[in-house]
Design a protein around this motif. Structure first.
Motif, PDB file in Angstrom:
ATOM      1  N   GLY A 178       0.815  -1.214   0.000  1.00 27.01           N
ATOM      2  CA  GLY A 178       0.000   0.000   0.000  1.00 27.01           C
ATOM      3  C   GLY A 178       0.845   1.259   0.000  1.00 27.01           C
ATOM      4  N   PRO A 179       0.586   2.193   0.932  1.00 26.86           N
ATOM      5  CA  PRO A 179       1.323   3.471   0.921  1.00 26.86           C
ATOM      6  C   PRO A 179       2.680   3.385   1.607  1.00 26.86           C
ATOM      7  N   ARG A 180       2.963   2.248   2.279  1.00 30.83           N
ATOM      8  CA  ARG A 180       4.135   2.206   3.172  1.00 30.83           C
ATOM      9  C   ARG A 180       5.487   2.380   2.479  1.00 30.83           C
ATOM     10  N   PRO A 181       5.681   1.919   1.236  1.00 32.79           N
ATOM     11  CA  PRO A 181       7.007   2.146   0.620  1.00 32.79           C
ATOM     12  C   PRO A 181       7.141   3.504  -0.062  1.00 32.79           C
ATOM     13  N   CYS A 182       6.249   4.452   0.260  1.00 36.46           N
ATOM     14  CA  CYS A 182       6.318   5.807  -0.305  1.00 36.46           C
ATOM     15  C   CYS A 182       6.228   5.807  -1.833  1.00 36.46           C
TER      16      CYS A 182
ATOM     17  N   PRO B   5       5.112   7.075  -5.635  1.00 37.37           N
ATOM     18  CA  PRO B   5       5.345   6.088  -6.692  1.00 37.37           C
ATOM     19  C   PRO B   5       6.698   5.379  -6.528  1.00 37.37           C
ATOM     20  N   THR B   6       6.650   4.083  -6.769  1.00 37.97           N
ATOM     21  CA  THR B   6       7.798   3.219  -6.526  1.00 37.97           C
ATOM     22  C   THR B   6       8.348   2.642  -7.830  1.00 37.97           C
ATOM     23  N   VAL B   7       9.505   2.017  -7.698  1.00 42.36           N
ATOM     24  CA  VAL B   7       9.969   1.066  -8.718  1.00 42.36           C
ATOM     25  C   VAL B   7       9.855  -0.306  -8.067  1.00 42.36           C
ATOM     26  N   VAL B   8       9.145  -1.208  -8.716  1.00 44.83           N
ATOM     27  CA  VAL B   8       8.957  -2.550  -8.162  1.00 44.83           C
ATOM     28  C   VAL B   8       9.972  -3.494  -8.817  1.00 44.83           C
ATOM     29  N   GLY B   9      10.889  -3.993  -8.006  1.00 46.65           N
ATOM     30  CA  GLY B   9      11.869  -4.963  -8.491  1.00 46.65           C
ATOM     31  C   GLY B   9      11.324  -6.367  -8.270  1.00 46.65           C
TER      32      GLY B   9
ATOM     33  N   GLN C 232      11.557  -0.021  -4.439  1.00 46.50           N
ATOM     34  CA  GLN C 232      12.329   1.218  -4.241  1.00 46.50           C
ATOM     35  C   GLN C 232      11.339   2.371  -4.137  1.00 46.50           C
ATOM     36  N   CYS C 233      11.507   3.207  -3.131  1.00 44.06           N
ATOM     37  CA  CYS C 233      10.597   4.335  -2.924  1.00 44.06           C
ATOM     38  C   CYS C 233      10.824   5.412  -3.983  1.00 44.06           C
ATOM     39  N   TRP C 234       9.997   6.450  -3.955  1.00 44.67           N
ATOM     40  CA  TRP C 234      10.080   7.500  -4.989  1.00 44.67           C
ATOM     41  C   TRP C 234      11.454   8.137  -5.040  1.00 44.67           C
ATOM     42  N   ARG C 235      12.158   8.184  -3.861  1.00 48.35           N
ATOM     43  CA  ARG C 235      13.445   8.880  -3.792  1.00 48.35           C
ATOM     44  C   ARG C 235      14.492   8.234  -4.708  1.00 48.35           C
TER      45      ARG C 235
END
Ligand code: SF4
Length: 300
Positions: free
Chosen positions: A189-193, A195-199, A279-282
């Motif tokens: 859900g929102p926990r990995p901040c 928009p992410t990159v999903v590996g 990976q988080c948005w950062r």
């Protein structure tokens, strides 16, 4: 002429490596890669409402960091190095790993970074972002190369905590793999901040599969897998993830993930492992290439 590091002996090299490691840590936390900046800006233009507000905060955080040198997000992460070591680069592997560790400690002190690393049982914090086994260093060898490439990812806990592994049965096939990836992203859900990159790691053994998922997030955002079939799978997974509507920071929206990256390895006939590393948005990462003549170049 002999390469500088062979002429001058090893001490010069390891002193340089400490400085390179320290520089990479600061760079990764303050200078986001161009592909991450582009992805954030692109999504900021399409989202609306609360999600748009969050994207605006991200854009502003990057700008403030650029102007002041303050880190983009408060989490200094847990440091993971990916090293490509040329077989003709003169280095003692044990001293290399020690220099990378010392560099993290130096940067923590010099830049007054929060120490995020603790002993897993006592929770004691050495206050230098190192500990037993940390930084985590992965080494690959490159035959005939005279270069040493070092990539650092100081992984934020928000996204690293959202890591998943399942040993599916072969009968569940690739559709079971896709379902697991989607279920994992929904669970996170929102926990990995976002928009992410999903590996995504597929195949191998349990630990190899988890490592492949992490390796997948190292690619520049949205760079497709070189094999068309795998790249098509990445696009299908991305569409399914973005259809969940989780959105930036979980506030709803059309972009939950910037990209899905898949890496795979061969596996056993009676195994079907799948792993997810987010990976988080950062999207923090920084890289340096050192040649045996002593030249250092920095990148992402
Ligand atoms: S997951 Fe990333 S963006 Fe979120 S708090 Fe941690 S480092 Fe910051």
């Amino acid at each position: 002429m002999l390469p500088r590091y062979i002429q001058t002996g090893s001490d010069s090299l390891y002193d340089d490596l400490v400085q390179v490691s320290a520089g990479l840590y600061k760079k990764a936390l303050t200078d986001l890669p161009p592909d991450v900046r582009s992805a954030v800006n692109r999504v900021a233009e399409v989202e609306v409402g609360g999600a748009r507000t969050r994207l605006d905060v991200m854009v502003k955080s990057i700008d403030v960091s650029d102007r002041t040198g303050i880190i983009v997000c408060q989490d200094t992460g847990i440091c993971v190095f990916f090293v490509k070591l040329g077989t003709d680069f003169p280095v003692n592997g044990a001293k290399l790993i020690d220099a990378l560790r010392r560099g993290i400690a130096v940067a923590t002190k010099e830049h007054d970074l929060r120490s995020s690393v603790v002993h897993p049982i006592t929770r004691e914090n050495r206050q230098d972002n190192t500990g037993v086994g940390i930084p985590d260093v992965h080494v690959e060898f490159v035959d005939g190369s005279e270069e040493l490439e070092i990539l650092l990812v100081p992984k934020g806990s928000g996204s690293e905590n959202m890591s998943y592994l399942k040993m599916l049965s072969p009968a569940e096939g690739i559709s079971g793999v896709k379902r697991f990836v989607l279920d994992s992203v929904i669970d996170a859900g929102p926990r990995p901040c976002p928009p992410t990159v999903v590996g995504v790691g597929i195949g191998g053994t349990a630990d190899l599969c988890a490592g492949l998922a992490k390796k997948a997030i190292l690619r520049p955002v949205g760079e497709p897998h070189p094999e068309p079939e795998v790249a098509a799978m990445e696009q299908k997974l991305l569409a399914a993830i973005n259809a969940t509507g989780i959105g930036p920071q979980g506030l709803g929206g059309s972009v939950t993930s910037f990209a899905v990256h898949v890496e795979y390895a061969a596996t056993h006939i009676s195994m079907n492992p799948v792993a997810v590393n987010i990976q988080c948005w950062r999207g923090e990462r920084a890289a340096a290439t050192i040649s045996s003549d002593g030249a250092v170049s920095y990148g992402y």
